[in-house]
Design a protein around this motif. Sequence first.
Motif, PDB file in Angstrom:
ATOM      1  N   GLU A 261       0.800  -1.219   0.000  1.00 19.07           N
ATOM      2  CA  GLU A 261       0.000   0.000   0.000  1.00 19.07           C
ATOM      3  C   GLU A 261       0.833   1.270   0.000  1.00 19.07           C
ATOM      4  O   GLU A 261       0.309   2.353  -0.220  1.00 19.07           O
ATOM      5  N   GLN A 262       2.134   1.166   0.296  1.00 20.86           N
ATOM      6  CA  GLN A 262       2.914   2.407   0.299  1.00 20.86           C
ATOM      7  C   GLN A 262       4.142   2.374  -0.606  1.00 20.86           C
ATOM      8  O   GLN A 262       4.866   3.357  -0.689  1.00 20.86           O
ATOM      9  N   CYS A 263       4.326   1.258  -1.305  1.00 20.11           N
ATOM     10  CA  CYS A 263       5.541   1.136  -2.102  1.00 20.11           C
ATOM     11  C   CYS A 263       5.351   1.698  -3.514  1.00 20.11           C
ATOM     12  O   CYS A 263       4.337   1.432  -4.164  1.00 20.11           O
ATOM     13  N   ASP A 264       6.327   2.452  -3.985  1.00 11.22           N
ATOM     14  CA  ASP A 264       6.227   3.040  -5.319  1.00 11.22           C
ATOM     15  C   ASP A 264       6.685   2.091  -6.420  1.00 11.22           C
ATOM     16  O   ASP A 264       6.424   2.327  -7.592  1.00 11.22           O
ATOM     17  N   VAL A 265       7.400   1.005  -6.040  1.00 10.27           N
ATOM     18  CA  VAL A 265       7.827   0.049  -7.069  1.00 10.27           C
ATOM     19  C   VAL A 265       6.954  -1.201  -6.966  1.00 10.27           C
ATOM     20  O   VAL A 265       6.370  -1.465  -5.919  1.00 10.27           O
ATOM     21  N   PRO A 266       6.856  -1.970  -8.051  1.00 12.56           N
ATOM     22  CA  PRO A 266       6.010  -3.169  -7.988  1.00 12.56           C
ATOM     23  C   PRO A 266       6.483  -4.158  -6.924  1.00 12.56           C
ATOM     24  O   PRO A 266       7.688  -4.293  -6.695  1.00 12.56           O
ATOM     25  N   VAL A 267       5.509  -4.793  -6.299  1.00 16.96           N
ATOM     26  CA  VAL A 267       5.821  -5.779  -5.248  1.00 16.96           C
ATOM     27  C   VAL A 267       5.304  -7.143  -5.704  1.00 16.96           C
ATOM     28  O   VAL A 267       4.116  -7.305  -5.953  1.00 16.96           O
ATOM     29  N   VAL A 268       6.248  -8.105  -5.829  1.00 11.96           N
ATOM     30  CA  VAL A 268       5.829  -9.463  -6.186  1.00 11.96           C
ATOM     31  C   VAL A 268       5.637 -10.231  -4.877  1.00 11.96           C
ATOM     32  O   VAL A 268       6.547 -10.285  -4.048  1.00 11.96           O
ATOM     33  N   VAL A 269       4.421 -10.766  -4.711  1.00 10.36           N
ATOM     34  CA  VAL A 269       4.093 -11.470  -3.467  1.00 10.36           C
ATOM     35  C   VAL A 269       3.957 -12.959  -3.768  1.00 10.36           C
ATOM     36  O   VAL A 269       3.257 -13.341  -4.704  1.00 10.36           O
ATOM     37  N   VAL A 270       4.660 -13.769  -2.966  1.00  7.72           N
ATOM     38  CA  VAL A 270       4.525 -15.220  -3.150  1.00  7.72           C
ATOM     39  C   VAL A 270       3.960 -15.838  -1.875  1.00  7.72           C
ATOM     40  O   VAL A 270       4.226 -15.358  -0.778  1.00  7.72           O
ATOM     41  N   ARG A 271       3.180 -16.859  -2.070  1.00 12.06           N
ATOM     42  CA  ARG A 271       2.557 -17.526  -0.919  1.00 12.06           C
ATOM     43  C   ARG A 271       2.697 -19.029  -1.082  1.00 12.06           C
ATOM     44  O   ARG A 271       2.387 -19.562  -2.156  1.00 12.06           O
ATOM     45  N   SER A 272       3.186 -19.679  -0.062  1.00 14.24           N
ATOM     46  CA  SER A 272       3.347 -21.129  -0.159  1.00 14.24           C
ATOM     47  C   SER A 272       2.016 -21.806   0.142  1.00 14.24           C
ATOM     48  O   SER A 272       1.274 -21.368   1.018  1.00 14.24           O
ATOM     49  N   PRO A 273       1.732 -22.905  -0.549  1.00 13.10           N
ATOM     50  CA  PRO A 273       0.490 -23.633  -0.229  1.00 13.10           C
ATOM     51  C   PRO A 273       0.550 -24.263   1.152  1.00 13.10           C
ATOM     52  O   PRO A 273      -0.467 -24.591   1.741  1.00 13.10           O
ATOM     53  N   LEU A 274       1.760 -24.425   1.687  1.00 10.49           N
ATOM     54  CA  LEU A 274       1.893 -25.092   2.988  1.00 10.49           C
ATOM     55  C   LEU A 274       1.791 -24.113   4.153  1.00 10.49           C
ATOM     56  O   LEU A 274       1.607 -24.506   5.297  1.00 10.49           O
ATOM     57  N   LEU A 275       1.930 -22.830   3.883  1.00 13.31           N
ATOM     58  CA  LEU A 275       1.956 -21.862   4.990  1.00 13.31           C
ATOM     59  C   LEU A 275       0.568 -21.454   5.413  1.00 13.31           C
ATOM     60  O   LEU A 275      -0.332 -21.382   4.603  1.00 13.31           O
TER      61      LEU A 275
END
Lengths: 275, 506
Positions: A261-275
Motif C-alpha cells: 500500500e505504500q511502495c512506489d515500485v512493484p511488489v511481487v508477493v509469493v505464498r506457499s500452499p503449505l503456509l
Amino acid sequence: MYKRVLTIVDGSPASEYAIGASITIAREIGCTLKFCLTLDPMLRAGVPGMTPFAELALEMQERTLRAAIAHAEMAGILGTTGVIVSDDPARGAVAAARAENADLILMGIVPRIGILRPFVRNLIEGVLALSTTPLCAVRRPTRGFLTHRILVPIVFDALGKLAVDAAIGIAQQFKSTLVFCSIATGSDRSAALAAVEGGLAAAAACGVPAETLVFGETPHIPTAIVRDADIHGCDSIVIATHARQGLPRIVEGSVTQALIEQCDVPVVVVRSPLL
Amino acid sequence: MAKQRFVFPEIKPQPQPGLRGAAIVASSLLAILVDGSSTAIINTGLPYLQGITAATPDEGSWIVTSFNATYYAFILLSPWLMATLGRKRLLVGALLGFSGLSLVLALTSDYKTYIVLRALQGACLGCVFVPAVITFFTSLSPAAIAFAPPVFILFALSGSTIGTVIGAYVADEFGGNVVFIPGGVATAITATLVFFAVNTKDKNQRLPFDSVGVALSILTFGSLQYLSNEGSRRNWFDDSGIVAGSAVFVLAAFAFVSYELFLARNPHVDFRMFAKYRNLLVGAAINILNGAVGYSITLFVTYLEVSIDATATLAGAIVLIRLATYVVGLFTAFFLARTKTLDIRVVVIIGALGSALGLVGFANSMTTTADAGTFVGLSLFFGFFFSMLSQPIGSLVVGSMPLTELAAGVAIYKLTSPLGLMIATGAVQTVLDHRTAIVRSNLAAGIVPSRAIVHQYIANHGAAGLSALVATQAQTLAFSFAMVLFALALLPIAGIVFFVKIPKPA
C-alpha cells in the motif's frame, strides 16, 4: 519462470499502471500477456431487472479490454488476448489465472483508507487467499525496467526461504541483481545476518549476483523497506506472505499489505500452499 | 400502412474517473430529485396561487391542469428530444427554462399569463427526468452499476416527499408566489452543475417532429387532469363541463393511441412496448396502483391540517419521516432479491401487504383527538414497506428493457404513477365527499338537543360550534375510510406480480 502473465484490468489509473508493468515484463522476457476483467455476477443475462445495466457494464468492460489490448499491441506485444469473467473480482481473477495456467498475476492497487481498512480485504488479499500463483501489485507507473535490482526482505524462517527461492527464479529469468535485506531486532543481529547470508549463498549457488543489507530496529518495518528500496535503486520487491485470514489478520496485521500500500515500485508477493 | 420509424436516443456508457465522474452522478441524481420535488413544492402552495391570481374555483384548477398536461406529454416526448438535441443540451435547457419561468411566475399575478407560463414550465420539467436517469445510468463504473436500480428508485421516490415539506414550509412562512423560488433555485443550481460536469457527446439525429401525436398527448393528459381536479367538485356528469371534458378525454386518448400505433410515420411513443415487454405492462399496472396510493399523502396532509390543526410544515415533516425507512426498505428489498434470499415477487408481496397494513394503521389512528406524534412510527413502518414494494417493481421494469429502448421505457414507466394519482384524485375525492355527507347525516341524526351533554355543549360553544364538531368528525371518519380503500388498492398487487416475467438464468 514467467511464460504466461495475467493482468487484472478494471479501467482505473492503477490498472493502467499494471498494464504498463505487464508490457515491460513481456518486452524483457517475451512472455505472453492476457488481460482479465471481471463483471459483477449480477450483471449478466438472466438476472431479473438487470438487462440494460448488464449491457452497459459489458460494453464498458469490452471497451476497457480493447483499449488494454491495443495498448499492448502498440507497444509491440503481439498476440495479447483478453477475457471477461462473470464472477466476484477475486474469484474471477483466480479462475482466469487457473484457466490460463498463468505464472504471474499482475494487478494495480489503490490503497484503502479509512477506519474500515483493517476489516475489509482488498482484491490482492482476496486473490492471495484463494491462490498460490505469484502476484505482482503495482501502485505507481513503472520507471523503465522492473527487474534489474530486486529487493528481497526476508527473515530466517520458511517464509524467508520461499521469498529467496522465488527471487532467485525471477533473477535467473531477468538477469537481475538481488538485494537481500533483513532487520536486526534489539542487539541480536545473528538471525538477520543468517537470513541474508543464507540468501546470498543460495543466489551464488544459482549464479545470481546478490548483495546483502541488514538494518537496525525500526518502528515501522514496511516504511524502512520502502525507504531502502529507494536508496538502493531497486525497481521491484519480492516478498513472501502468510496471507493471514480472519482474526489473526486483524490482530497481527501484515507487513506485505502495508508494503504494497505504500511502495512506489512493484511488489511481487509469493505464498506457499503449505503456509 | 407506412412503416413506422421510432426514435432511439444513443445510450453509451460514459463513466468518468475522479471528481468529474462524481459530479456527473451527483448532478443527474439532483436532477431526478428536483423533478419530483419541484412539482410537489408548487402543489403545496396551490391555494395561495389561486388567491394571488384572483382565480375563481373554476379557473383555479387550470393552474394545475396546464402544468400537468404539458409535463406528462413532454415526459413522453423527451426521448425524441434527447435524440435530436442531445442529452446535455436538453437537460441544461430544460432546467434553465424551468428555473427562469419559476422566477417570472414568482413575480406575476395575472391569471392568463400564469396559465401560459405554467404550461411552459410543465414542458420544461417534463424534459428533465429521462435524460437525468439515462445520464445517471451511463455515468456509473462497472463496479457501481449493479447498484443503480435502488439508488435511482430512492431519488425518484424521495423527490415528492422532500418537496412536500419544503413547499409547506415556504407556504407557511412566506406564502404565495415564493413557492416557485425553491424549485427555481434548485433547477438553476442543477443546470449549472450539469453544464460544467457532464461532457457527453451524443450523436444528434435529424428526425421529423410528431406534432399531431404531441398535440393529442397534451389534450389527453390535460383532459384527464381536468376531470381529476373538477369531477368531484362539479358532481361529475351533472355538469356540462365534465361531460365535455370526458368526451374530449375519451376521443383524445383513443386518437392518441391509435395515431401513435397505426397512423404516425414517426411516432414519439411506442405503445407496442407494452406487448413487447411484459414486465413494463405488469409494472405499469402495479405502478398505477402505487400512484393511486400516492394520493394518500395529500389526504393525510389534509387530515393533519383540517382535523388536528397541524401546520403545513408539521404535516410535511411527518410525511418526510418516512424517508428514513425508504432508504432501509429499498436496500433491504434490493439485497434480498440480489442474494436470492427471497424471490423478487415475494419481496413485492411483502412490500404490498406491509404497506396495506401501514395504511390500515393510519386509518385506525386518524381521529380528531390524535396528535402528530401518533403518526411517527406509522410513517416509518409505511415507508419501509412502501419502498420495499417500489424498488423491485421499478428495477424489474427499467431493468427488463434493452439499452436501445431504455429511454422510451423509462418515459412510459414514469407516467404510470401520475396516471394512478390522477385517477385516485378524482375517485377518492368523490368517495370522500359522499362518505363525509353520509357520516355527517348519521352523526347529526344521533344528536338530540334534549340530552344534557348536547345541551351543555351548545350552551358553551353555540350551535355553530356543534355543527363544526360534527363536520370535522365526519370528515375525519371519511379520511379514515379512504385510507382503508388505499390499503385495499394495494392488495391486487399480490396477484398481479405473478405475471412478472423472470428471465431464466443464462
